[in-house]
Design a protein around this motif. Structure first.
Motif, PDB file in Angstrom:
ATOM      1  N   ASP A   5       4.771  -3.410  10.181  1.00  0.00           N
ATOM      2  CA  ASP A   5       4.305  -2.114   9.692  1.00  0.00           C
ATOM      3  C   ASP A   5       5.239  -1.546   8.636  1.00  0.00           C
ATOM      4  N   HIS A   6       6.512  -1.882   8.736  1.00  0.00           N
ATOM      5  CA  HIS A   6       7.503  -1.346   7.800  1.00  0.00           C
ATOM      6  C   HIS A   6       8.544  -2.430   7.537  1.00  0.00           C
ATOM      7  N   LEU A   7       8.693  -2.833   6.299  1.00  0.00           N
ATOM      8  CA  LEU A   7       9.607  -3.908   5.934  1.00  0.00           C
ATOM      9  C   LEU A   7      10.882  -3.335   5.328  1.00  0.00           C
ATOM     10  N   VAL A   8      12.012  -3.686   5.920  1.00  0.00           N
ATOM     11  CA  VAL A   8      13.313  -3.264   5.415  1.00  0.00           C
ATOM     12  C   VAL A   8      14.048  -4.501   4.920  1.00  0.00           C
ATOM     13  N   ALA A   9      14.540  -4.453   3.694  1.00  0.00           N
ATOM     14  CA  ALA A   9      15.257  -5.585   3.105  1.00  0.00           C
ATOM     15  C   ALA A   9      16.620  -5.126   2.617  1.00  0.00           C
ATOM     16  N   ALA A  10      17.584  -6.017   2.716  1.00  0.00           N
ATOM     17  CA  ALA A  10      18.908  -5.717   2.184  1.00  0.00           C
ATOM     18  C   ALA A  10      18.849  -5.714   0.663  1.00  0.00           C
ATOM     19  N   PRO A  11      19.731  -4.967   0.017  1.00  0.00           N
ATOM     20  CA  PRO A  11      19.706  -4.906  -1.456  1.00  0.00           C
ATOM     21  C   PRO A  11      19.826  -6.270  -2.126  1.00  0.00           C
ATOM     22  N   ASN A  82      -2.774  -8.404   5.771  1.00  0.00           N
ATOM     23  CA  ASN A  82      -1.711  -7.756   6.535  1.00  0.00           C
ATOM     24  C   ASN A  82      -0.907  -6.746   5.721  1.00  0.00           C
ATOM     25  N   ARG A  83      -0.962  -6.864   4.397  1.00  0.00           N
ATOM     26  CA  ARG A  83      -0.263  -5.915   3.534  1.00  0.00           C
ATOM     27  C   ARG A  83      -1.187  -5.561   2.364  1.00  0.00           C
ATOM     28  N   PRO A  84      -2.206  -4.762   2.648  1.00  0.00           N
ATOM     29  CA  PRO A  84      -3.233  -4.478   1.629  1.00  0.00           C
ATOM     30  C   PRO A  84      -2.718  -3.734   0.415  1.00  0.00           C
ATOM     31  N   SER A  85      -1.593  -3.053   0.545  1.00  0.00           N
ATOM     32  CA  SER A  85      -1.053  -2.317  -0.605  1.00  0.00           C
ATOM     33  C   SER A  85      -0.392  -3.226  -1.627  1.00  0.00           C
ATOM     34  N   THR A  93       3.209 -16.243  -7.236  1.00  0.00           N
ATOM     35  CA  THR A  93       3.470 -17.179  -8.334  1.00  0.00           C
ATOM     36  C   THR A  93       4.579 -18.170  -7.986  1.00  0.00           C
ATOM     37  N   GLY A  94       5.129 -18.038  -6.765  1.00  0.00           N
ATOM     38  CA  GLY A  94       6.260 -18.874  -6.386  1.00  0.00           C
ATOM     39  C   GLY A  94       7.591 -18.285  -6.796  1.00  0.00           C
ATOM     40  N   GLU A  95       7.568 -17.181  -7.546  1.00  0.00           N
ATOM     41  CA  GLU A  95       8.809 -16.556  -8.002  1.00  0.00           C
ATOM     42  C   GLU A  95       9.513 -15.826  -6.852  1.00  0.00           C
ATOM     43  N   ILE A  96      10.792 -15.532  -7.063  1.00  0.00           N
ATOM     44  CA  ILE A  96      11.564 -14.763  -6.103  1.00  0.00           C
ATOM     45  C   ILE A  96      12.129 -13.528  -6.788  1.00  0.00           C
ATOM     46  N   TRP A  97      12.360 -12.477  -5.998  1.00  0.00           N
ATOM     47  CA  TRP A  97      12.930 -11.238  -6.507  1.00  0.00           C
ATOM     48  C   TRP A  97      14.002 -10.745  -5.545  1.00  0.00           C
ATOM     49  N   PHE A  98      15.076 -10.184  -6.100  1.00  0.00           N
ATOM     50  CA  PHE A  98      16.096  -9.549  -5.280  1.00  0.00           C
ATOM     51  C   PHE A  98      15.615  -8.165  -4.855  1.00  0.00           C
ATOM     52  N   GLY A  99      16.314  -7.602  -3.881  1.00  0.00           N
ATOM     53  CA  GLY A  99      15.904  -6.372  -3.230  1.00  0.00           C
ATOM     54  C   GLY A  99      15.276  -5.303  -4.105  1.00  0.00           C
ATOM     55  N   PRO A 100      15.992  -4.754  -5.110  1.00  0.00           N
ATOM     56  CA  PRO A 100      15.428  -3.665  -5.922  1.00  0.00           C
ATOM     57  C   PRO A 100      14.134  -4.051  -6.628  1.00  0.00           C
ATOM     58  N   ASP A 101      14.098  -5.250  -7.213  1.00  0.00           N
ATOM     59  CA  ASP A 101      12.877  -5.690  -7.892  1.00  0.00           C
ATOM     60  C   ASP A 101      11.755  -5.943  -6.885  1.00  0.00           C
ATOM     61  N   ALA A 102      12.113  -6.470  -5.711  1.00  0.00           N
ATOM     62  CA  ALA A 102      11.112  -6.708  -4.674  1.00  0.00           C
ATOM     63  C   ALA A 102      10.506  -5.394  -4.200  1.00  0.00           C
ATOM     64  N   ASN A 106       6.564  -3.949  -4.314  1.00  0.00           N
ATOM     65  CA  ASN A 106       5.964  -3.595  -3.033  1.00  0.00           C
ATOM     66  C   ASN A 106       6.039  -4.730  -2.010  1.00  0.00           C
ATOM     67  N   LEU A 107       7.004  -5.611  -2.197  1.00  0.00           N
ATOM     68  CA  LEU A 107       7.221  -6.674  -1.220  1.00  0.00           C
ATOM     69  C   LEU A 107       7.960  -6.162   0.006  1.00  0.00           C
ATOM     70  N   CYS A 108       8.563  -5.000  -0.091  1.00  0.00           N
ATOM     71  CA  CYS A 108       9.206  -4.363   1.055  1.00  0.00           C
ATOM     72  C   CYS A 108       9.032  -2.856   0.907  1.00  0.00           C
ATOM     73  N   ASP A 109       9.375  -2.123   1.952  1.00  0.00           N
ATOM     74  CA  ASP A 109       9.180  -0.674   1.945  1.00  0.00           C
ATOM     75  C   ASP A 109      10.472   0.110   1.804  1.00  0.00           C
ATOM     76  N   GLU A 110      11.599  -0.545   2.041  1.00  0.00           N
ATOM     77  CA  GLU A 110      12.868   0.178   2.037  1.00  0.00           C
ATOM     78  C   GLU A 110      14.008  -0.804   1.838  1.00  0.00           C
TER      79      GLU A 110
END
Length: 224
Positions: A5-11, A82-85, A93-102, A106-110
């Motif tokens: 419901d809420h995704l938290v990722a490290a920076p 599961n994550r309609p937003s 695309t197979g790409e990766i993003w670090f915390g702020p860009d992710a 909208n790959l994480c919420d916080e």
């Protein structure tokens, strides 16, 4: 993670990598050079495409690519439900993003470290526990803990303890450590444990399911 419901990722966390991949080495040319012919018999036009031993054809590449595309469609659909937003097409695309860009994607919420998450939970009145496990224990230590937890002072406990120690000696498993649950020779089979269970039941004993260890194909003789 997308089911949360809420995704938290490290920076500095890495998120994304939404895609499908397969990698298969091919030794066909080398085998041909050495005079080795590898025969594969199949039924069905597409039963076998890319393998290490057969010559790769354009049809093999095309079919395998289509299979991967089909898997990606299923993968993207699961994420979207599961994550309609989330704009799945933008990130799948197979790409990766670090915390702020992710976070922007909208790959994480916080963005927050795990320590910060725990501190906030404590501030909100939650109880936080630290759980540790002992690594590198040999099988003798395991048996000791089994005795203490199940009660080797009971008839059933003594029966199981003796059987396990006999099997350990027979298999040379002292100091086995990480062998448990990893397959191969480092495990007891159900046959031996079931034999002990049955004899314990005949003596009105009780044995915990924690003794049901990893199954392998070896057969133990009558331990008693």
């Amino acid at each position: 993670a997308c089911t949360a419901d809420h995704l938290v990722a490290a920076p500095l966390a890495i998120l994304g990598s939404i895609g499908v991949i397969t990698e298969i080495p091919n030794f066909y040319e080398r085998l041909t050079k050495e005079g080795v012919k590898f025969n594969t018999i199949t039924a069905g036009k597409f039963k076998r495409q890319l393998t290490p031993t057969k010559k790769t054809t354009p049809e093999d590449i095309a079919k395998t690519t289509q299979d991967l595309e089909d898997i990606l469609v299923l993968f993207k659909g699961f994420i979207q439900r599961n994550r309609p937003s989330l704009d799945v097409d933008d990130v799948a695309t197979g790409e990766i993003w670090f915390g702020p860009d992710a976070l922007e994607k909208n790959l994480c919420d916080e963005l927050k470290t795990s320590d910060d998450v725990l501190q906030d939970l404590l501030k909100d009145g939650h109880e936080v526990y630290s759980v540790t496990t002992k690594q590198g224990s040999d099988f003798a230590d395991l048996l000791t803990s089994v005795e203490e937890s199940a009660g080797a002072t009971t008839a059933a406990g003594r029966l199981l303890d003796g059987a396990l120690r006999m099997a350990t000696s027979a298999r040379g498993l002292d100091g086995m450590g990480m062998g448990m649950g990893m397959g191969g020779g480092g495990a007891f089979g159900y046959d031996a444990i079931d034999a002990v269970r049955e004899q314990a039941r005949q003596r009105n004993g009780r044995i915990s399911d924690k003794y049901m260890l990893y199954r392998d194909e070896d057969e133990f003789p009558d331990l008693m």
